[in-house]
Structures are given as structure tokens and as C-alpha cells.
Design a protein around this motif. Structure first.
Motif, PDB file in Angstrom:
ATOM      1  N   TYR A 109       0.843  -1.188   0.000  1.00 45.73           N
ATOM      2  CA  TYR A 109       0.000   0.000   0.000  1.00 45.73           C
ATOM      3  C   TYR A 109       0.885   1.246   0.000  1.00 45.73           C
ATOM      4  O   TYR A 109       1.975   1.260   0.584  1.00 45.73           O
ATOM      5  CB  TYR A 109      -0.902   0.024   1.232  1.00 45.73           C
ATOM      6  CG  TYR A 109      -2.078  -0.927   1.162  1.00 45.73           C
ATOM      7  CD1 TYR A 109      -3.310  -0.491   0.685  1.00 45.73           C
ATOM      8  CD2 TYR A 109      -1.952  -2.255   1.582  1.00 45.73           C
ATOM      9  CE1 TYR A 109      -4.390  -1.365   0.630  1.00 45.73           C
ATOM     10  CE2 TYR A 109      -3.029  -3.123   1.531  1.00 45.73           C
ATOM     11  CZ  TYR A 109      -4.243  -2.672   1.049  1.00 45.73           C
ATOM     12  OH  TYR A 109      -5.304  -3.535   0.986  1.00 45.73           O
ATOM     13  N   ALA A 110       0.403   2.300  -0.637  1.00 43.43           N
ATOM     14  CA  ALA A 110       1.112   3.575  -0.622  1.00 43.43           C
ATOM     15  C   ALA A 110       1.005   4.187   0.771  1.00 43.43           C
ATOM     16  O   ALA A 110       0.034   3.941   1.494  1.00 43.43           O
ATOM     17  CB  ALA A 110       0.524   4.524  -1.658  1.00 43.43           C
ATOM     18  N   PRO A 111       1.981   5.005   1.174  1.00 42.95           N
ATOM     19  CA  PRO A 111       1.905   5.639   2.490  1.00 42.95           C
ATOM     20  C   PRO A 111       0.622   6.436   2.695  1.00 42.95           C
ATOM     21  O   PRO A 111       0.087   6.482   3.806  1.00 42.95           O
ATOM     22  CB  PRO A 111       3.144   6.533   2.527  1.00 42.95           C
ATOM     23  CG  PRO A 111       4.118   5.868   1.616  1.00 42.95           C
ATOM     24  CD  PRO A 111       3.276   5.288   0.518  1.00 42.95           C
ATOM     25  N   GLU A 112       0.116   7.070   1.626  1.00 43.88           N
ATOM     26  CA  GLU A 112      -1.142   7.812   1.749  1.00 43.88           C
ATOM     27  C   GLU A 112      -2.295   6.873   2.095  1.00 43.88           C
ATOM     28  O   GLU A 112      -3.206   7.235   2.857  1.00 43.88           O
ATOM     29  CB  GLU A 112      -1.460   8.555   0.449  1.00 43.88           C
ATOM     30  CG  GLU A 112      -0.492   9.676   0.114  1.00 43.88           C
ATOM     31  CD  GLU A 112       0.690   9.190  -0.717  1.00 43.88           C
ATOM     32  OE1 GLU A 112       0.911   7.948  -0.787  1.00 43.88           O
ATOM     33  OE2 GLU A 112       1.396  10.044  -1.273  1.00 43.88           O
ATOM     34  N   GLN A 113      -2.276   5.664   1.543  1.00 40.46           N
ATOM     35  CA  GLN A 113      -3.311   4.684   1.857  1.00 40.46           C
ATOM     36  C   GLN A 113      -3.182   4.196   3.302  1.00 40.46           C
ATOM     37  O   GLN A 113      -4.186   3.981   3.987  1.00 40.46           O
ATOM     38  CB  GLN A 113      -3.221   3.498   0.890  1.00 40.46           C
ATOM     39  CG  GLN A 113      -3.568   3.841  -0.552  1.00 40.46           C
ATOM     40  CD  GLN A 113      -3.293   2.682  -1.483  1.00 40.46           C
ATOM     41  OE1 GLN A 113      -2.163   2.213  -1.593  1.00 40.46           O
ATOM     42  NE2 GLN A 113      -4.335   2.185  -2.143  1.00 40.46           N
ATOM     43  N   TYR A 114      -1.961   4.021   3.757  1.00 40.24           N
ATOM     44  CA  TYR A 114      -1.721   3.651   5.157  1.00 40.24           C
ATOM     45  C   TYR A 114      -2.338   4.689   6.075  1.00 40.24           C
ATOM     46  O   TYR A 114      -3.027   4.334   7.049  1.00 40.24           O
ATOM     47  CB  TYR A 114      -0.212   3.540   5.396  1.00 40.24           C
ATOM     48  CG  TYR A 114       0.191   3.407   6.842  1.00 40.24           C
ATOM     49  CD1 TYR A 114       0.125   2.176   7.507  1.00 40.24           C
ATOM     50  CD2 TYR A 114       0.648   4.511   7.565  1.00 40.24           C
ATOM     51  CE1 TYR A 114       0.500   2.053   8.834  1.00 40.24           C
ATOM     52  CE2 TYR A 114       1.028   4.388   8.896  1.00 40.24           C
ATOM     53  CZ  TYR A 114       0.951   3.168   9.521  1.00 40.24           C
ATOM     54  OH  TYR A 114       1.322   3.055  10.844  1.00 40.24           O
ATOM     55  N   LEU A 115      -2.126   5.949   5.789  1.00 44.00           N
ATOM     56  CA  LEU A 115      -2.698   7.028   6.600  1.00 44.00           C
ATOM     57  C   LEU A 115      -4.212   6.911   6.660  1.00 44.00           C
ATOM     58  O   LEU A 115      -4.815   6.984   7.735  1.00 44.00           O
ATOM     59  CB  LEU A 115      -2.282   8.378   6.015  1.00 44.00           C
ATOM     60  CG  LEU A 115      -2.961   9.619   6.593  1.00 44.00           C
ATOM     61  CD1 LEU A 115      -2.638   9.790   8.068  1.00 44.00           C
ATOM     62  CD2 LEU A 115      -2.542  10.866   5.794  1.00 44.00           C
TER      63      LEU A 115
ATOM     64  N   PHE B  11      10.771   8.144   3.257  1.00 44.44           N
ATOM     65  CA  PHE B  11       9.583   8.537   2.497  1.00 44.44           C
ATOM     66  C   PHE B  11       8.274   8.159   3.182  1.00 44.44           C
ATOM     67  O   PHE B  11       7.197   8.518   2.704  1.00 44.44           O
ATOM     68  CB  PHE B  11       9.625   7.942   1.078  1.00 44.44           C
ATOM     69  CG  PHE B  11       9.419   6.451   1.001  1.00 44.44           C
ATOM     70  CD1 PHE B  11       8.173   5.907   0.703  1.00 44.44           C
ATOM     71  CD2 PHE B  11      10.483   5.577   1.209  1.00 44.44           C
ATOM     72  CE1 PHE B  11       7.981   4.543   0.620  1.00 44.44           C
ATOM     73  CE2 PHE B  11      10.301   4.201   1.136  1.00 44.44           C
ATOM     74  CZ  PHE B  11       9.051   3.683   0.834  1.00 44.44           C
ATOM     75  N   ARG B  12       8.363   7.453   4.314  1.00 37.55           N
ATOM     76  CA  ARG B  12       7.154   7.046   5.031  1.00 37.55           C
ATOM     77  C   ARG B  12       6.958   7.757   6.361  1.00 37.55           C
ATOM     78  O   ARG B  12       5.838   7.819   6.862  1.00 37.55           O
ATOM     79  CB  ARG B  12       7.184   5.531   5.291  1.00 37.55           C
ATOM     80  CG  ARG B  12       7.074   4.659   4.045  1.00 37.55           C
ATOM     81  CD  ARG B  12       7.143   3.202   4.418  1.00 37.55           C
ATOM     82  NE  ARG B  12       7.015   2.315   3.269  1.00 37.55           N
ATOM     83  CZ  ARG B  12       7.706   1.193   3.111  1.00 37.55           C
ATOM     84  NH1 ARG B  12       8.563   0.818   4.064  1.00 37.55           N
ATOM     85  NH2 ARG B  12       7.545   0.444   2.050  1.00 37.55           N
ATOM     86  N   ILE B  13       8.010   8.262   6.959  1.00 35.97           N
ATOM     87  CA  ILE B  13       7.943   8.707   8.346  1.00 35.97           C
ATOM     88  C   ILE B  13       6.931   9.825   8.566  1.00 35.97           C
ATOM     89  O   ILE B  13       6.290   9.897   9.613  1.00 35.97           O
ATOM     90  CB  ILE B  13       9.342   9.128   8.861  1.00 35.97           C
ATOM     91  CG1 ILE B  13       9.334   9.306  10.380  1.00 35.97           C
ATOM     92  CG2 ILE B  13       9.838  10.360   8.121  1.00 35.97           C
ATOM     93  CD1 ILE B  13       9.098   8.050  11.164  1.00 35.97           C
ATOM     94  N   LYS B  14       6.758  10.702   7.570  1.00 36.37           N
ATOM     95  CA  LYS B  14       5.821  11.810   7.785  1.00 36.37           C
ATOM     96  C   LYS B  14       4.383  11.318   7.913  1.00 36.37           C
ATOM     97  O   LYS B  14       3.534  12.002   8.489  1.00 36.37           O
ATOM     98  CB  LYS B  14       5.935  12.841   6.665  1.00 36.37           C
ATOM     99  CG  LYS B  14       5.338  12.457   5.330  1.00 36.37           C
ATOM    100  CD  LYS B  14       5.445  13.629   4.346  1.00 36.37           C
ATOM    101  CE  LYS B  14       4.795  13.313   3.008  1.00 36.37           C
ATOM    102  NZ  LYS B  14       4.934  14.462   2.057  1.00 36.37           N
ATOM    103  N   TYR B  15       4.112  10.108   7.424  1.00 41.89           N
ATOM    104  CA  TYR B  15       2.752   9.592   7.526  1.00 41.89           C
ATOM    105  C   TYR B  15       2.473   9.037   8.921  1.00 41.89           C
ATOM    106  O   TYR B  15       1.321   9.045   9.364  1.00 41.89           O
ATOM    107  CB  TYR B  15       2.504   8.550   6.428  1.00 41.89           C
ATOM    108  CG  TYR B  15       2.519   9.213   5.070  1.00 41.89           C
ATOM    109  CD1 TYR B  15       1.396   9.876   4.592  1.00 41.89           C
ATOM    110  CD2 TYR B  15       3.680   9.245   4.303  1.00 41.89           C
ATOM    111  CE1 TYR B  15       1.415  10.528   3.368  1.00 41.89           C
ATOM    112  CE2 TYR B  15       3.711   9.887   3.077  1.00 41.89           C
ATOM    113  CZ  TYR B  15       2.576  10.537   2.616  1.00 41.89           C
ATOM    114  OH  TYR B  15       2.605  11.194   1.414  1.00 41.89           O
TER     115      TYR B  15
END
Length: 282
Positions: free
Chosen positions: A201-207, A241-245
Motif C-alpha cells: 500500500y502507498a503511504p497515503e493509503q496507510y494514513l 519517504f514514510r515517516i511523515k505519515y
């Protein structure tokens, strides 16, 4: 869940959030992840990614958790104590909770001969106690694997809650031969390794997924306190690239009132004090 006594968390919180950070040690002579278990070794790609989590990713996560005032509950391979003492020292400064998570993530509890299981559990507890100054109360098995006797062995060695049984949204009393045991919710559905690593999953989807999970549990918590676990891996969510999420997830959750930011033991201790009843004998 509808027929139970209503659970009320401290300060009338609807939801108890515990952030479960896995800090693990992998043996380079066993497949770590990029190769099938038991496959070609050394598994350089799998080992190096996991080593990145302990060298860099976990310290990036510390900054985010500090920003939101969250004490992590660390699911700790005891061998980390010898190989990464800097992580232990930084965690102690933050008053993190330390749970047992086996000796290493290269071995499951079911990999040991039956006669050795108690010895391994005792060794894990003693090693973590010596390194952190706090005896661990909770346990998550490597790979969430158990034998039929693991809960009994854990209770006999002084553990009081286990996270392998992600079967509920509230603590669940378990039968053990001696001592006492509670299963604390550890939802696999929003595990970062499940969504971001295996599910791609994309990080945006994780969020979005984690916030949706929170929304449902928070709404249901009006009828009785719920528990939300947020399982994290430094080599997954700790990548640049993931930490901000992770930051965005915690910002969203913390923007709500009546959310109890707790450790695993704080949740279980409250449950033991106010709601626990030993299960009836078989």
C-alpha cells in the motif's frame, strides 16, 4: 462484546491507544525476509534493511513519538540489548515500556525443543531486566508464534499479558496453570509491515486506513472503552519517504479528546484493577 460490563478508561477516555514498536535482532546466517525462510543465506538484502531500522529508522521514529508525547511499548528481542545498547539507553530516557519478544526474530517459540521453551522465556526476561532496569510484564512471540504451553510458561515466569492473540478490541482474560494472564489487543490489520511491506500500500493509503480504524473504534468507545494498537517497525515506517505519515496519523489521533495515550502495561494494569475476573475453570 455487547454483553460485557462497560469498560471506562481513565479520564472517561473512549479509546486507549498503545504504540507498539518492534525492535528486533536478526541473525545474518538465517533468511531475514527477502528470501524464503530457510532459503539462501546470507540474506544480505533482508538483513541490511532490518539493520537500517536499528541504525537509523528507530531514531527517526523517536522524534515523531516525542513530538506527540507518546511513550512507546517496545516489543524487544532480548539480543538487541547486546547489539544495540544505544537504542536501550535512548528508550530509557523516554521511559518506554519494554516487552519480551523472544531472543531474536530469527527463531519462533515453536522452533525450540519443548524442554527449552521455559529456559528461553526466562533468559529473555532476565536479559531485558538487566539492560533496562524493569522486568517486562508483556510478551509478543516472534512471528506471533506460540506452542500450546507458551501462555502457561509466560505466566509462570512473571509475565502478565500477551499480545499474540489479536482476537478482540478489549482485554481478554486467559486461563493459565498458575499466575494470571490477559490477552491485549494487537490488531494485525493496521500493522505497518502488513500494509506497507507485504501489501505494498502507498503511504497515503496507510494514513487513510489507520485513521479509518481509529474513527470506528473511537465511535464505538462511547459504549465502552476500546483498545487500539498501532504496530510499527523501524525498517518499515522509519524509512525517509514514510515517516511523515506516522506523524500525520498521530496528529490526527491526538487531535481528538478522550483518547488515552497509554503503554500496554498501563492498559492491562487498569483492567486488572477494575475489571479482571479469572476465567472459570474447564
Amino acid at each position: 462484546i455487547g454483553g460485557r460490563r462497560k469498560i471506562t478508561w481513565p479520564h472517561d477516555a473512549r479509546l486507549a491507544l498503545w504504540v507498539c514498536t518492534k525492535i528486533e535482532w536478526f541473525h545474518s546466517d538465517r533468511a531475514a525476509g527477502s528470501a524464503p525462510r530457510g532459503g539462501h543465506v546470507p540474506d544480505v538484502a533482508g538483513y541490511a534493511l532490518r539493520d537500517y531500522g536499528s541504525r537509523v529508522g528507530v531514531f527517526r521514529m523517536m522524534e515523531v513519538l516525542d513530538k506527540h508525547g507518546i511513550r512507546a511499548s517496545v516489543l524487544l528481542n532480548s539480543e538487541v540489548c547486546a547489539h544495540h545498547p544505544a537504542i536501550i539507553e535512548e528508550g530509557k530516557k523516554r521511559r518506554w515500556e519494554w516487552l519480551g519478544h523472544g531472543a531474536s526474530n530469527s527463531f519462533r517459540m515453536s522452533d525450540y525443543p519443548p524442554a527449552e521453551e521455559t529456559q528461553i522465556i526466562r533468559q529473555v526476561r532476565e536479559t531485558i531486566t538487566a539492560a533496562t532496569g524493569e522486568p517486562p510484564k508483556g510478551w509478543l512471540g516472534p512471528g506471533l508464534a506460540e506452542t500450546f504451553h507458551t501462555p502457561d510458561h509466560l505466566a509462570a515466569e512473571g509475565f502478565e499479558y500477551v499480545c499474540d492473540w489479536g482476537c478482540d478490541d478489549q482485554p481478554v482474560p486467559m486461563r493459565v496453570e498458575s499466575g494470571r494472564m490477559v490477552a491485549l489487543p494487537y490488531q494485525q490489520g493496521i500493522n505497518d509491515i502488513t500494509l506497507l511491506f507485504h501489501g505494498n500500500y502507498a503511504p497515503e493509503q496507510y494514513l487513510r486506513i489507520v485513521c479509518d480504524q481509529f474513527d470506528t473504534l473511537y465511535r464505538e468507545g462511547a459504549d465502552g472503552g476500546r483498545v487500539m494498537a498501532l504496530p510499527l517497525h523501524p525498517y518499515v515506517i522509519g524509512l525517509p519517504f514514510r515517516i511523515k505519515y506516522l506523524d500525520k496519523v498521530l496528529e490526527y489521533i491526538c487531535s481528538h479528546e478522550r483518547v488515552w495515550l497509554a503503554t500496554g502495561w498501563e492498559i492491562v494494569s487498569w483492567y486488572y484493577q477494575h475489571y479482571y475476573a479469572p476465567p472459570p475453570a474447564l
